[in-house]
Design a protein around this motif. Structure first.
Motif, PDB file in Angstrom:
ATOM      1  N   LEU A 174       0.829  -1.208   0.000  1.00 18.17           N
ATOM      2  CA  LEU A 174       0.000   0.000   0.000  1.00 18.17           C
ATOM      3  C   LEU A 174       0.860   1.253   0.000  1.00 18.17           C
ATOM      4  O   LEU A 174       0.554   2.227  -0.695  1.00 18.17           O
ATOM      5  CB  LEU A 174      -0.931  -0.013   1.219  1.00 18.17           C
ATOM      6  N   GLN A 175       1.954   1.207   0.807  1.00 13.16           N
ATOM      7  CA  GLN A 175       2.866   2.350   0.836  1.00 13.16           C
ATOM      8  C   GLN A 175       3.512   2.551  -0.527  1.00 13.16           C
ATOM      9  O   GLN A 175       3.671   3.688  -0.998  1.00 13.16           O
ATOM     10  CB  GLN A 175       3.937   2.141   1.914  1.00 13.16           C
ATOM     11  N   PHE A 176       3.893   1.422  -1.145  1.00 13.45           N
ATOM     12  CA  PHE A 176       4.494   1.501  -2.473  1.00 13.45           C
ATOM     13  C   PHE A 176       3.506   2.088  -3.475  1.00 13.45           C
ATOM     14  O   PHE A 176       3.866   2.954  -4.294  1.00 13.45           O
ATOM     15  CB  PHE A 176       4.940   0.104  -2.921  1.00 13.45           C
ATOM     16  N   GLU A 177       2.248   1.610  -3.397  1.00 14.74           N
ATOM     17  CA  GLU A 177       1.227   2.139  -4.296  1.00 14.74           C
ATOM     18  C   GLU A 177       0.974   3.617  -4.027  1.00 14.74           C
ATOM     19  O   GLU A 177       0.775   4.405  -4.964  1.00 14.74           O
ATOM     20  CB  GLU A 177      -0.073   1.344  -4.140  1.00 14.74           C
ATOM     21  N   GLN A 178       0.998   3.993  -2.714  1.00  9.94           N
ATOM     22  CA  GLN A 178       0.830   5.401  -2.377  1.00  9.94           C
ATOM     23  C   GLN A 178       1.972   6.231  -2.937  1.00  9.94           C
ATOM     24  O   GLN A 178       1.764   7.313  -3.508  1.00  9.94           O
ATOM     25  CB  GLN A 178       0.761   5.562  -0.848  1.00  9.94           C
ATOM     26  N   ASP A 179       3.194   5.705  -2.785  1.00 13.58           N
ATOM     27  CA  ASP A 179       4.357   6.405  -3.347  1.00 13.58           C
ATOM     28  C   ASP A 179       4.245   6.487  -4.863  1.00 13.58           C
ATOM     29  O   ASP A 179       4.603   7.509  -5.464  1.00 13.58           O
ATOM     30  CB  ASP A 179       5.643   5.675  -2.954  1.00 13.58           C
ATOM     31  N   MET A 180       3.757   5.399  -5.471  1.00 10.15           N
ATOM     32  CA  MET A 180       3.577   5.407  -6.917  1.00 10.15           C
ATOM     33  C   MET A 180       2.548   6.457  -7.337  1.00 10.15           C
ATOM     34  O   MET A 180       2.733   7.171  -8.333  1.00 10.15           O
ATOM     35  CB  MET A 180       3.146   4.020  -7.401  1.00 10.15           C
ATOM     36  N   LEU A 181       1.478   6.555  -6.544  1.00 10.76           N
ATOM     37  CA  LEU A 181       0.458   7.563  -6.861  1.00 10.76           C
ATOM     38  C   LEU A 181       1.038   8.969  -6.746  1.00 10.76           C
ATOM     39  O   LEU A 181       0.776   9.834  -7.594  1.00 10.76           O
ATOM     40  CB  LEU A 181      -0.742   7.396  -5.922  1.00 10.76           C
ATOM     41  N   VAL A 182       1.819   9.175  -5.665  1.00 11.01           N
ATOM     42  CA  VAL A 182       2.444  10.484  -5.487  1.00 11.01           C
ATOM     43  C   VAL A 182       3.394  10.771  -6.641  1.00 11.01           C
ATOM     44  O   VAL A 182       3.417  11.882  -7.191  1.00 11.01           O
ATOM     45  CB  VAL A 182       3.181  10.540  -4.134  1.00 11.01           C
ATOM     46  N   ASP A 183       4.183   9.761  -7.004  1.00 10.20           N
ATOM     47  CA  ASP A 183       5.127   9.948  -8.099  1.00 10.20           C
ATOM     48  C   ASP A 183       4.393  10.178  -9.413  1.00 10.20           C
ATOM     49  O   ASP A 183       4.805  11.002 -10.235  1.00 10.20           O
ATOM     50  CB  ASP A 183       6.035   8.722  -8.194  1.00 10.20           C
ATOM     51  N   ARG A 184       3.302   9.438  -9.607  1.00 13.80           N
ATOM     52  CA  ARG A 184       2.522   9.639 -10.823  1.00 13.80           C
ATOM     53  C   ARG A 184       1.906  11.025 -10.852  1.00 13.80           C
ATOM     54  O   ARG A 184       1.830  11.655 -11.917  1.00 13.80           O
ATOM     55  CB  ARG A 184       1.437   8.563 -10.914  1.00 13.80           C
ATOM     56  N   GLU A 185       1.442  11.484  -9.685  1.00 18.61           N
ATOM     57  CA  GLU A 185       0.896  12.839  -9.609  1.00 18.61           C
ATOM     58  C   GLU A 185       1.973  13.864  -9.958  1.00 18.61           C
ATOM     59  O   GLU A 185       1.722  14.823 -10.693  1.00 18.61           O
ATOM     60  CB  GLU A 185       0.355  13.088  -8.193  1.00 18.61           C
ATOM     61  N   ARG A 186       3.186  13.622  -9.421  1.00 13.58           N
ATOM     62  CA  ARG A 186       4.290  14.525  -9.733  1.00 13.58           C
ATOM     63  C   ARG A 186       4.610  14.486 -11.219  1.00 13.58           C
ATOM     64  O   ARG A 186       4.821  15.523 -11.855  1.00 13.58           O
ATOM     65  CB  ARG A 186       5.522  14.138  -8.918  1.00 13.58           C
ATOM     66  N   GLN A 187       4.641  13.274 -11.782  1.00 10.78           N
ATOM     67  CA  GLN A 187       4.913  13.150 -13.205  1.00 10.78           C
ATOM     68  C   GLN A 187       3.816  13.798 -14.035  1.00 10.78           C
ATOM     69  O   GLN A 187       4.099  14.422 -15.070  1.00 10.78           O
ATOM     70  CB  GLN A 187       5.051  11.674 -13.575  1.00 10.78           C
ATOM     71  N   LEU A 188       2.550  13.654 -13.557  1.00 14.39           N
ATOM     72  CA  LEU A 188       1.443  14.273 -14.277  1.00 14.39           C
ATOM     73  C   LEU A 188       1.580  15.789 -14.281  1.00 14.39           C
ATOM     74  O   LEU A 188       1.379  16.446 -15.305  1.00 14.39           O
ATOM     75  CB  LEU A 188       0.113  13.853 -13.648  1.00 14.39           C
ATOM     76  N   ARG A 189       1.933  16.332 -13.107  1.00 13.66           N
ATOM     77  CA  ARG A 189       2.140  17.788 -13.038  1.00 13.66           C
ATOM     78  C   ARG A 189       3.297  18.202 -13.943  1.00 13.66           C
ATOM     79  O   ARG A 189       3.239  19.244 -14.597  1.00 13.66           O
ATOM     80  CB  ARG A 189       2.409  18.212 -11.596  1.00 13.66           C
ATOM     81  N   GLN A 190       4.357  17.381 -13.982  1.00  7.04           N
ATOM     82  CA  GLN A 190       5.486  17.679 -14.848  1.00  7.04           C
ATOM     83  C   GLN A 190       5.060  17.650 -16.313  1.00  7.04           C
ATOM     84  O   GLN A 190       5.450  18.498 -17.113  1.00  7.04           O
ATOM     85  CB  GLN A 190       6.603  16.665 -14.605  1.00  7.04           C
ATOM     86  N   VAL A 195       3.548  20.303 -21.159  1.00  6.25           N
ATOM     87  CA  VAL A 195       2.569  20.664 -22.184  1.00  6.25           C
ATOM     88  C   VAL A 195       2.457  22.173 -22.295  1.00  6.25           C
ATOM     89  O   VAL A 195       2.414  22.745 -23.393  1.00  6.25           O
ATOM     90  CB  VAL A 195       1.205  20.027 -21.866  1.00  6.25           C
ATOM     91  N   LEU A 196       2.435  22.876 -21.167  1.00  3.86           N
ATOM     92  CA  LEU A 196       2.394  24.332 -21.188  1.00  3.86           C
ATOM     93  C   LEU A 196       3.632  24.891 -21.872  1.00  3.86           C
ATOM     94  O   LEU A 196       3.558  25.814 -22.670  1.00  3.86           O
ATOM     95  CB  LEU A 196       2.270  24.872 -19.764  1.00  3.86           C
TER      96      LEU A 196
END
Length: 275
Positions: A174-190, A195-196
């Motif tokens: 779960l922690q790994f998935e949470q970290d993955m979500l955080v990392d994915r969120e960071r990558q999405l923002r990047q 895109v901007l």
């Protein structure tokens, strides 16, 4: 008439009644005389029940080899209980029959008394054997139950450890998935930022292209204008060249005329002088 199993009173068990004890608990029986029929019937019943108890001992000895092994099952323990119940009932029956037979042979002969003594000794031996096997199988079953309990405790502890390990793995997952979500969120923002940036770059490229297009258009216009000017220059040069050639011809004509006039004037002057 055979009486292999007489139902004993509830809760009463008397294992291994002997000739010395039977007199102490002998029922109060009054006889008018010796009964050979009852003696034979009791002797037969006692002998058959002794054989049955002895058979129960052999069955328990066979089951004893199974106790504590993988072949031990609930059915095995149920069978031991059934053998105990049946054998105990037979022992109760034999004990009461020997008491009755003791009373019967009080007026019998020596042969009947010897028969009673033999049956009593056989009963004592079979009870001692049965009791020994019974104690051994009880101890083995207790040890088996303790081992089973220990195995169950160990299994429970192992299952608990496995459960905790699984919980730890689940938590880590779960922690790994949470970290993955955080990392994915960071990558999405990047990516959104990228895109901007791309949009800005595309706008700059568009401006550059547009400016470049205007410059190219101006260059093309300038080239066209230069080409026109060159053409006009060529025409002017051609005109100037033609004018110079015409001018030269006129000068030459004028010079020729002047020379001719000079010659004429000179001739006139010479003529006047000579005249």
């Amino acid at each position: 008439m055979s009486r292999n199993l007489n139902n004993p009173p509830a809760g009463h068990r008397d294992y291994g009644a002997t000739s010395s004890s039977t007199n102490a608990i002998m029922p109060d029986v009054s006889f008018s005389g010796f009964s050979p029929t009852e003696f034979m019937s009791l002797s037969e019943d006692i002998g058959q029940n002794i054989s049955a108890v002895n058979s129960s001992s052999r069955q328990l000895e066979k089951i004893l080899k199974v106790i504590g092994t993988r072949r031990e099952q609930q059915a095995t323990r149920n069978k031991v209980h059934n053998i105990h119940a049946e054998a105990n009932t037979r022992i109760d029956t034999i004990s009461r029959d020997i008491q009755r037979l003791t009373a019967v042979v009080r007026r019998g002969d020596k042969q009947q008394k010897l028969q009673l003594e033999k049956l009593t000794n056989d009963f004592r031996n079979v009870v001692e054997k049965y009791s020994s096997v019974q104690k051994r199988i009880t101890a083995a079953m207790r040890q088996s139950i303790e081992q089973l309990g220990q195995q169950q405790d160990e299994q429970a502890e192992a299952e608990r450890a496995e459960f905790l390990q699984q919980q730890a793995q689940i938590t880590a997952g779960l922690q790994f998935e949470q970290d993955m979500l955080v990392d994915r969120e960071r990558q999405l923002r990047q990516i959104e930022a990228d895109v901007l940036d791309v949009n800005a770059i595309m706008r700059r490229v568009y401006d550059i292209v547009q400016t470049h297009g205007e410059q190219v258009e101006n260059i093309e216009n300038s080239v066209e204008n230069a080409a026109t000017d060159v053409e006009l220059g060529r025409e002017e040069l051609a005109k100037a060249s033609q004018y110079r050639r015409s001018y030269r011809r006129k000068i030459l004509i004028l010079l020729a005329i002047a020379v001719i006039i000079g010659l004429i004037v000179t001739g006139i002057i010479v003529a006047k002088l000579t005249s």
